[in-house]
Write a protein that holds these residues in place. Structure first.
Motif, PDB file in Angstrom:
ATOM      1  N   TRP A   3       1.000  -1.056   0.272  1.00 38.55           N
ATOM      2  CA  TRP A   3      -0.093   0.070  -0.082  1.00 38.55           C
ATOM      3  C   TRP A   3       1.121   1.805  -0.022  1.00 38.55           C
ATOM      4  O   TRP A   3       0.216   2.305  -0.505  1.00 38.55           O
ATOM      5  N   CYS A   4       2.167   1.542   0.135  1.00 41.40           N
ATOM      6  CA  CYS A   4       3.463   2.384   0.593  1.00 41.40           C
ATOM      7  C   CYS A   4       3.496   2.930  -1.067  1.00 41.40           C
ATOM      8  O   CYS A   4       3.339   3.943  -1.335  1.00 41.40           O
ATOM      9  N   HIS A   5       2.593   1.947  -2.188  1.00 40.92           N
ATOM     10  CA  HIS A   5       2.675   3.034  -3.655  1.00 40.92           C
ATOM     11  C   HIS A   5       2.010   4.397  -3.613  1.00 40.92           C
ATOM     12  O   HIS A   5       1.655   5.049  -4.379  1.00 40.92           O
ATOM     13  N   SER A   6       0.849   4.502  -2.816  1.00 40.43           N
ATOM     14  CA  SER A   6      -0.840   5.701  -2.538  1.00 40.43           C
ATOM     15  C   SER A   6      -0.367   5.905  -1.669  1.00 40.43           C
ATOM     16  O   SER A   6      -0.878   4.800  -0.279  1.00 40.43           O
ATOM     17  N   PRO A   7      -0.360   7.017  -1.471  1.00 43.10           N
ATOM     18  CA  PRO A   7      -0.616   7.654  -0.305  1.00 43.10           C
ATOM     19  C   PRO A   7      -1.614   7.800   0.341  1.00 43.10           C
ATOM     20  O   PRO A   7      -2.144   7.348   1.667  1.00 43.10           O
ATOM     21  N   SER A  49       0.084  11.027  11.146  1.00 40.88           N
ATOM     22  CA  SER A  49       1.877  11.357  10.417  1.00 40.88           C
ATOM     23  C   SER A  49       1.952  11.006   9.148  1.00 40.88           C
ATOM     24  O   SER A  49       3.001  11.535   8.326  1.00 40.88           O
ATOM     25  N   VAL A  50       1.254  10.446   8.865  1.00 39.38           N
ATOM     26  CA  VAL A  50       1.713  10.120   6.980  1.00 39.38           C
ATOM     27  C   VAL A  50       1.093  11.266   5.987  1.00 39.38           C
ATOM     28  O   VAL A  50       1.645  11.634   5.284  1.00 39.38           O
ATOM     29  N   ASP A  76       5.373   0.687  26.510  1.00 41.85           N
ATOM     30  CA  ASP A  76       6.812   2.128  26.099  1.00 41.85           C
ATOM     31  C   ASP A  76       7.464   2.787  25.451  1.00 41.85           C
ATOM     32  O   ASP A  76       7.729   3.739  26.375  1.00 41.85           O
ATOM     33  N   SER A  77       7.167   2.203  24.428  1.00 44.48           N
ATOM     34  CA  SER A  77       7.581   2.969  23.022  1.00 44.48           C
ATOM     35  C   SER A  77       6.099   3.407  22.891  1.00 44.48           C
ATOM     36  O   SER A  77       5.841   2.704  22.331  1.00 44.48           O
ATOM     37  N   TRP A  78       6.697   5.023  22.207  1.00 41.09           N
ATOM     38  CA  TRP A  78       5.210   5.629  22.075  1.00 41.09           C
ATOM     39  C   TRP A  78       4.413   5.069  20.271  1.00 41.09           C
ATOM     40  O   TRP A  78       3.845   5.073  20.014  1.00 41.09           O
ATOM     41  N   HIS A  79       5.721   5.023  19.918  1.00 43.89           N
ATOM     42  CA  HIS A  79       5.998   4.168  18.465  1.00 43.89           C
ATOM     43  C   HIS A  79       6.078   2.886  17.943  1.00 43.89           C
ATOM     44  O   HIS A  79       6.130   2.759  16.609  1.00 43.89           O
ATOM     45  N   PHE A  88       5.875   1.541  13.861  1.00 43.40           N
ATOM     46  CA  PHE A  88       5.397   2.282  13.062  1.00 43.40           C
ATOM     47  C   PHE A  88       6.586   3.701  13.251  1.00 43.40           C
ATOM     48  O   PHE A  88       6.275   4.590  11.352  1.00 43.40           O
ATOM     49  N   ALA A  89       7.932   4.137  13.373  1.00 45.40           N
ATOM     50  CA  ALA A  89       8.795   4.436  12.971  1.00 45.40           C
ATOM     51  C   ALA A  89       9.665   4.603  11.481  1.00 45.40           C
ATOM     52  O   ALA A  89       9.507   4.903  10.368  1.00 45.40           O
ATOM     53  N   SER A  90       9.735   2.946  11.874  1.00 45.00           N
ATOM     54  CA  SER A  90       9.813   2.099  10.645  1.00 45.00           C
ATOM     55  C   SER A  90       9.243   2.150   9.312  1.00 45.00           C
ATOM     56  O   SER A  90       8.910   2.369   8.475  1.00 45.00           O
ATOM     57  N   ARG A  91       7.437   1.646   9.784  1.00 44.06           N
ATOM     58  CA  ARG A  91       6.469   1.866   8.479  1.00 44.06           C
ATOM     59  C   ARG A  91       6.815   3.752   8.222  1.00 44.06           C
ATOM     60  O   ARG A  91       6.396   3.311   7.056  1.00 44.06           O
ATOM     61  N   LEU A  92       7.075   4.230   8.956  1.00 49.66           N
ATOM     62  CA  LEU A  92       6.754   5.295   8.163  1.00 49.66           C
ATOM     63  C   LEU A  92       8.264   6.519   7.564  1.00 49.66           C
ATOM     64  O   LEU A  92       8.164   6.360   6.081  1.00 49.66           O
ATOM     65  N   GLN A  93       8.893   5.743   7.564  1.00 45.85           N
ATOM     66  CA  GLN A  93      10.545   5.560   6.793  1.00 45.85           C
ATOM     67  C   GLN A  93      10.395   4.786   5.666  1.00 45.85           C
ATOM     68  O   GLN A  93      10.203   4.956   4.689  1.00 45.85           O
TER      69      GLN A  93
END
Length: 266
Positions: A54-58, A76-77, A190-193, A200-205
């Motif tokens: 799905w990353c091919h389409s915002p 974030s996206v 413990d970590s918000w992302h 989710f930080a890795s997914r956003l990248q």
């Protein structure tokens, strides 16, 4: 489609598959599973497997996040989008999504708007979409009207601090399954992302890297079209016509050439 070399084909296919996922009655089970992405291992696996393609389409990613109730990631996206991403195709897809938000499929999302203090990031994501829409569009009016119906509950200082710090996960309520879920629909970790094993930080990248590939592809296509157009103009450019010496011989003599000897030209 994650490793598809033809980016245009991948984008079109993802948009079509995303529309099927959002509208097909036969896929209601998958939609229900996605809603449990943050509390269910099977839902998490489905979310991650779809996310890569799905990353091919915002707009497909944003739709997926709204289905999975990962509202902070959706926000974030939206904020990661740049000028090149917001084109005519994007706005057409966004228009379709806004109309789908008014269908029974997203009834749960509209009901969550009754608790704005609990679903702060949902509001932020929807307002982000509103800011991307042209004001004269029908979709803008539809979404603005919907957001006007949100109860104007006042947020306490603690909720404001959580939103500004980027961590809305301190207030917890219990689902029927017994899992602890934050009041924004996200797991409390413990970590918000990182929630339910989803980084989710890795997914956003991952999403940003894919969009960068699409931007470079569009730029290369634009350069190719420009160079081909310039070449065609060079080929079609007519050469300046030079007077033919034969034409001079066939031209009738002028009056001066017909003067006799000793005659003056008047």
């Amino acid at each position: 489609l994650e490793g598809e070399a033809d980016l245009d084909f991948a984008s079109i296919m993802v948009q079509a598959l995303n529309l099927i996922l959002l509208t097909s009655s036969e896929l209601s089970v998958l939609r229900d599973l996605l809603k449990q992405s943050l509390v269910n291992a099977a839902g998490k696996d489905l979310f991650l497997s779809l996310y890569a393609s799905w990353c091919h389409s915002p707009m497909a990613i944003i739709s997926l996040c709204l289905l999975a109730q990962t509202y902070q990631h959706a926000s974030s996206v939206i904020q990661s989008l740049v000028e090149e991403d917001i084109n005519v195709k994007f706005l057409v897809q966004l228009d379709k999504l806004i109309h789908l938000l008014e269908t029974p499929i997203f009834a749960y999302l509209r009901l969550q708007l009754l608790e704005p203090g609990r679903y702060i990031w949902l509001l932020k994501a929807l307002y982000g979409l509103l800011m991307l829409l042209p004001q004269q569009s029908k979709a803008f009016k539809i979404l603005r009207t919907r957001l006007k119906t949100v109860p104007s509950y006042s947020f306490n200082d603690e909720q404001f601090k959580q939103t500004l710090s980027g961590n809305p996960y301190s207030h917890i309520h219990h689902m029927s399954s017994g899992s602890q879920v934050s009041e924004d629909g996200d797991m409390n970790e413990d970590s918000w992302h990182v929630k339910n094993g989803i980084n989710f930080a890795s997914r956003l990248q991952q999403f940003e890297n894919m969009q960068q590939q699409h931007r470079m592809h569009l730029k290369s296509q634009a350069k190719l079209r420009y160079s081909s157009t310039s070449s065609e103009k060079e080929v079609q450019r007519p050469e300046p016509q030079r007077p033919s010496p034969v034409a001079d011989l066939t031209r009738p003599p002028s009056r001066s050439s017909r003067r006799g000897p000793g005659q003056l030209q008047l």
